[in-house]
Design a protein around this motif. Structure first.
Motif, PDB file in Angstrom:
ATOM      1  N   ARG A 147       5.641  66.402 -25.633  1.00  0.00           N
ATOM      2  CA  ARG A 147       6.045  67.852 -25.704  1.00  0.00           C
ATOM      3  C   ARG A 147       6.055  68.109 -27.176  1.00  0.00           C
ATOM      4  N   LEU A 148       5.422  67.529 -28.074  1.00  0.00           N
ATOM      5  CA  LEU A 148       5.214  68.039 -29.472  1.00  0.00           C
ATOM      6  C   LEU A 148       4.532  68.952 -29.522  1.00  0.00           C
ATOM      7  N   SER A 149       4.963  70.360 -30.227  1.00  0.00           N
ATOM      8  CA  SER A 149       4.349  71.229 -30.826  1.00  0.00           C
ATOM      9  C   SER A 149       3.074  71.081 -31.306  1.00  0.00           C
ATOM     10  N   PRO A 392      -2.523  59.723 -20.799  1.00  0.00           N
ATOM     11  CA  PRO A 392      -3.985  59.249 -20.678  1.00  0.00           C
ATOM     12  C   PRO A 392      -3.905  57.894 -21.505  1.00  0.00           C
ATOM     13  N   ALA A 393      -5.041  57.320 -20.926  1.00  0.00           N
ATOM     14  CA  ALA A 393      -5.670  56.167 -21.552  1.00  0.00           C
ATOM     15  C   ALA A 393      -6.273  56.600 -23.148  1.00  0.00           C
ATOM     16  N   TRP A 394      -6.393  55.888 -23.956  1.00  0.00           N
ATOM     17  CA  TRP A 394      -6.995  56.186 -25.135  1.00  0.00           C
ATOM     18  C   TRP A 394      -7.992  55.259 -25.726  1.00  0.00           C
ATOM     19  N   GLN A 395      -9.036  55.628 -26.393  1.00  0.00           N
ATOM     20  CA  GLN A 395      -9.990  54.665 -26.926  1.00  0.00           C
ATOM     21  C   GLN A 395     -10.456  55.071 -28.155  1.00  0.00           C
ATOM     22  N   GLU A 396     -10.389  54.292 -29.324  1.00  0.00           N
ATOM     23  CA  GLU A 396     -10.784  54.706 -30.622  1.00  0.00           C
ATOM     24  C   GLU A 396     -12.292  54.230 -30.865  1.00  0.00           C
ATOM     25  N   ALA A 429      -0.754  57.293 -28.294  1.00  0.00           N
ATOM     26  CA  ALA A 429      -1.900  58.059 -28.941  1.00  0.00           C
ATOM     27  C   ALA A 429      -2.604  58.725 -28.046  1.00  0.00           C
ATOM     28  N   GLY A 430      -2.843  58.759 -26.615  1.00  0.00           N
ATOM     29  CA  GLY A 430      -3.408  59.621 -25.799  1.00  0.00           C
ATOM     30  C   GLY A 430      -2.792  61.186 -25.867  1.00  0.00           C
ATOM     31  N   PHE A 431      -1.510  61.142 -26.161  1.00  0.00           N
ATOM     32  CA  PHE A 431      -1.046  62.486 -26.264  1.00  0.00           C
ATOM     33  C   PHE A 431      -1.249  63.282 -27.595  1.00  0.00           C
ATOM     34  N   PHE A 432      -1.322  62.100 -28.873  1.00  0.00           N
ATOM     35  CA  PHE A 432      -1.686  62.777 -30.118  1.00  0.00           C
ATOM     36  C   PHE A 432      -3.010  63.209 -29.996  1.00  0.00           C
ATOM     37  N   VAL A 433      -4.185  62.284 -29.425  1.00  0.00           N
ATOM     38  CA  VAL A 433      -5.305  62.789 -29.326  1.00  0.00           C
ATOM     39  C   VAL A 433      -5.467  64.085 -28.616  1.00  0.00           C
ATOM     40  N   HIS A 435      -2.943  66.482 -28.357  1.00  0.00           N
ATOM     41  CA  HIS A 435      -2.481  67.588 -29.182  1.00  0.00           C
ATOM     42  C   HIS A 435      -3.144  67.772 -30.420  1.00  0.00           C
ATOM     43  N   TYR A 436      -3.675  66.864 -31.231  1.00  0.00           N
ATOM     44  CA  TYR A 436      -4.414  67.243 -32.519  1.00  0.00           C
ATOM     45  C   TYR A 436      -5.666  66.712 -32.401  1.00  0.00           C
TER      46      TYR A 436
END
Length: 479
Positions: A147-149, A392-396, A429-433, A435-436
Motif C-alpha cells: 500500500r505504499l504510495s 509477485p515473484a521477483w528476479q534481478e 521486492a516484488g511490490f517495490f519493483v 511501485h517504483y
C-alpha cells in the motif's frame, strides 16, 4: 574518525527488542523510529500503514551520487510468546551466536534495521543521500509494502538488509499468496453419558520458516494431528472439541493441541494407545530431520461443546486434499524449491474453524493456480476464503553494474565472492519493483538460522562482516 562498530548495531537491536512488534501491531516501533529521526533532526514520513522513511542528506563529496535506499521491515514473528503485544525478547550469547530465551529472536529483520539506524546516526560514514525505508506487516501479509504510495520513495538503488543467507546476494524471491479459510460451524453441546476426554499435544518440532525450511524434512504438526484424528475417527465415535495448531502463518507448525472425547471402555483405551503408535511413526518418518517432535495424550476435563461431525468430516477432507510441503522442485535452479504450500495455523474460533495457507512459487501463474485450487477445495466444504496477501515473484538481473559492485565489495572486504541466488521466500521486492519503475535491489544480511522459530539465532561474526561490507558499499556508491 573511526566508524561505529557493531557494538552500536547490537545496542540498537537491544532497544528494538524491548519494543513488542508483532505483525499488525507496529505502532510502538514506528513511534521509536520517528523519535530516532527527530533526535537526529532528520526528515521523515510515516504513512497510514505505519511505514516510516527517514531521509539523510549525502555526506560531503557525495551530493551528486544517486540516492540509496536501505530497506527493512519492523515487525517480527513472535513464536513462543504468551502475549506478543507485551512480551519482550531476552537475548543471550552462546558460543558466538546470539539467541533468545524461549522465543524467536527478532534478528529477522531487527539486525538489518539496527544497521540502517546506526548508519543514520553516524557522522563518519560516507554515503550518498539515504532513505531508510522500514515497512510494516512484512511477515503476515506485506500490506505495508503493498500500500505504499508512488511518491513515498525517491531512490532507485536499494540495499535490502532482510536476508538470512550470509554467503549470498539474494537476487530473486518466490511470489507468495497467504489465504485465510473460514469453515463455518455451529458448536453442539458435548455428549452426556460415559465419555472420556483427552488432550492430545504435539510438541518439540523444529518448526521454522515455511519458505526456506520447507524442503528440510521437518514435521509440520498439521500432519500428525490429522493422522491421529483420522485413526481414531475411522474406528470409533470421536468428537473434536477444539484444535489449535501452529504459531504463525509464515511458520512450519511445531505444536498442536487437540481436545477430543470418545466413549468410555474400548474406544478410550484405543485413544491412549495412539500415543505409542504415533510416536513410533514420528521417529520412523522424521527421526533423521526433526527428532524432537513427539505426542502426549492425557485425560482432561469435559468441554461444554464439540464440533459437529459434518463439519469435522468436511475439515478432515480439506486437510487430506491440500498439498503440504514441497509441490515441485525447479527444473532450472539446482536444489531449489519452485512451488510449495504450507498450512501455518488452525484454530477453533467461535462459530468457525480458521485455517491459514501460505502458497509460494517462482512462477506467478503456478502460485495463483494452486491458490485457486486450495480455495476451491475449501469452498466445496462450505468455507469462505480470503486472500490476505498476494506478492509477485521477483528476479534481478545478476549482471547489472549494481549487483557486480555489491559482489566485488564482498570480494574486496571479506576475501570471497558471494553466490547470487533466488530464494524460496517472499520479499517485498516484488511490490517495490511494481511501485517504483527502474528500481534495482541487492539483498544481503548476516547468517540467521531457524528464523520464525524459538531456535532463531544469528552468528555475531557475520553481523560484523556484513556491517563492513555495507559501509564499503555505501562508500563505493559515490560514482
Amino acid at each position: 574518525m573511526e566508524h561505529p562498530t557493531t557494538d552500536r548495531v547490537l545496542s540498537i537491536f537491544a532497544e528494538l527488542n524491548r519494543i513488542p512488534r508483532p505483525s499488525h501491531h507496529e505502532e510502538r516501533v514506528a513511534d521509536y523510529l520517528c523519535r530516532f529521526a527527530q533526535r537526529l533532526h532528520l526528515e521523515y514520513e510515516r504513512d497510514a500503514e505505519n511505514c516510516v522513511v527517514i531521509r539523510k542528506p549525502a555526506t560531503p563529496g557525495y551530493e551528486t551520487a544517486e540516492p540509496v535506499v536501505l530497506l527493512n521491515h519492523m515487525d517480527m514473528v513472535c513464536v513462543g510468546m504468551k502475549d506478543p503485544l507485551h512480551d519482550t525478547v531476552e537475548t543471550y550469547v552462546d558460543n558466538g551466536w546470539m539467541k533468545a530465551r524461549g522465543t524467536s529472536l527478532g534478528a529477522d529483520n531487527g539486525i538489518g534495521l539496527s544497521m540502517a539506524l546506526a548508519v543514520l546516526e553516524s557522522d563518519t560514514i560516507s554515503h550518498p543521500a539515504l532513505e531508510v525505508m522500514t515497512t510494516t506487516n512484512e511477515e503476515d501479509g506485506m500490506t505495508g509494502a503493498a500500500r505504499l504510495s508512488k511518491d513515498f520513495l525517491r531512490g532507485r538503488k536499494v540495499i535490502n538488509l532482510d536476508s538470512e543467507d550470509y554467503d549470498t546476494i539474494t537476487t530473486g524471491a518466490a511470489g507468495a499468496c497467504l489465504q485465510l479459510h473460514r469453515l463455518p460451524m455451529q458448536p453442539e453441546p458435548s455428549p452426556g453419558g460415559k465419555h472420556r476426554w483427552y488432550h492430545i499435544r504435539f510438541e518439540g518440532g523444529l518448526g521454522g520458516h515455511s519458505g526456506v525450511d520447507i524442503n528440510k524434512g521437518r514435521c509440520s504438526a498439521v500432519i500428525p494431528a490429522w493422522a491421529i484424528l483420522a485413526a481414531i475417527y475411522n474406528d470409533y465415535d470421536l468428537q473434536l472439541a477444539s484444535m489449535e495448531v501452529g504459531e504463525a502463518n509464515a511458520s512450519i507448525a511445531s505444536t498442536a493441541d487437540l481436545t477430543v472425547c470418545v466413549r468410555s471402555g474400548e474406544p478410550a483405551e484405543f485413544v491412549k494407545a495412539q500415543e505409542t503408535s504415533i510416536n513410533e511413526w514420528l521417529r520412523e518418518e522424521y527421526g533423521a530431520h526433526d527428532p524432537g517432535m513427539h505426542c502426549t495424550i492425557t485425560k482432561c476435563d469435559r468441554q461444554p461443546t464439540v464440533i459437529p461431525n459434518q463439519t469435522f468430516e468436511a475439515f478432515m477432507r480439506c486437510l487430506e486434499q491440500i498439498p503440504q510441503g514441497v509441490v515441485k522442485m525447479s527444473d532450472t535452479m539446482k536444489d531449489t524449491v519452485e512451488t510449495s504450500n504450507n498450512i501455518g495455523r488452525i484454530s477453533t474460533a467461535g462459530d468457525h474453524l480458521l485455517i491459514s495457507t501460505h502458497t509460494r512459487s517462482f512462477i506467478d501463474a503456478d502460485m495463483e493456480q494452486l491458490s485457486r485450487e486450495i480455495a476451491a477445495t475449501f469452498a466445496a466444504a462450505g468455507a469462505r476464503s480470503e486472500t490476505v496477501m498476494s506478492a509477485p515473484a521477483w528476479q534481478e538481473d545478476q549482471q547489472s553494474p549494481f549487483l557486480r559492485l555489491t559482489s566485488d565489495t564482498f570480494q574486496d572486504v571479506l576475501g570471497w565472492r558471494p553466490r547470487m541466488v533466488a530464494m524460496h521466500f517472499v520479499l517485498e521486492a516484488g511490490f517495490f519493483v511494481r511501485h517504483y519503475p527502474g528500481i534495482q535491489m541487492a539483498s544481503i544480511g548476516p547468517r540467521i538460522v531457524e528464523p520464525h522459530s524459538a531456535s532463531e539465532r544469528v552468528e555475531l561474526k557475520t553481523i560484523d562482516d556484513i556491517w563492513q561490507v555495507l559501509l564499503e558499499l555505501l562508500k563505493r556508491l559515490k560514482a
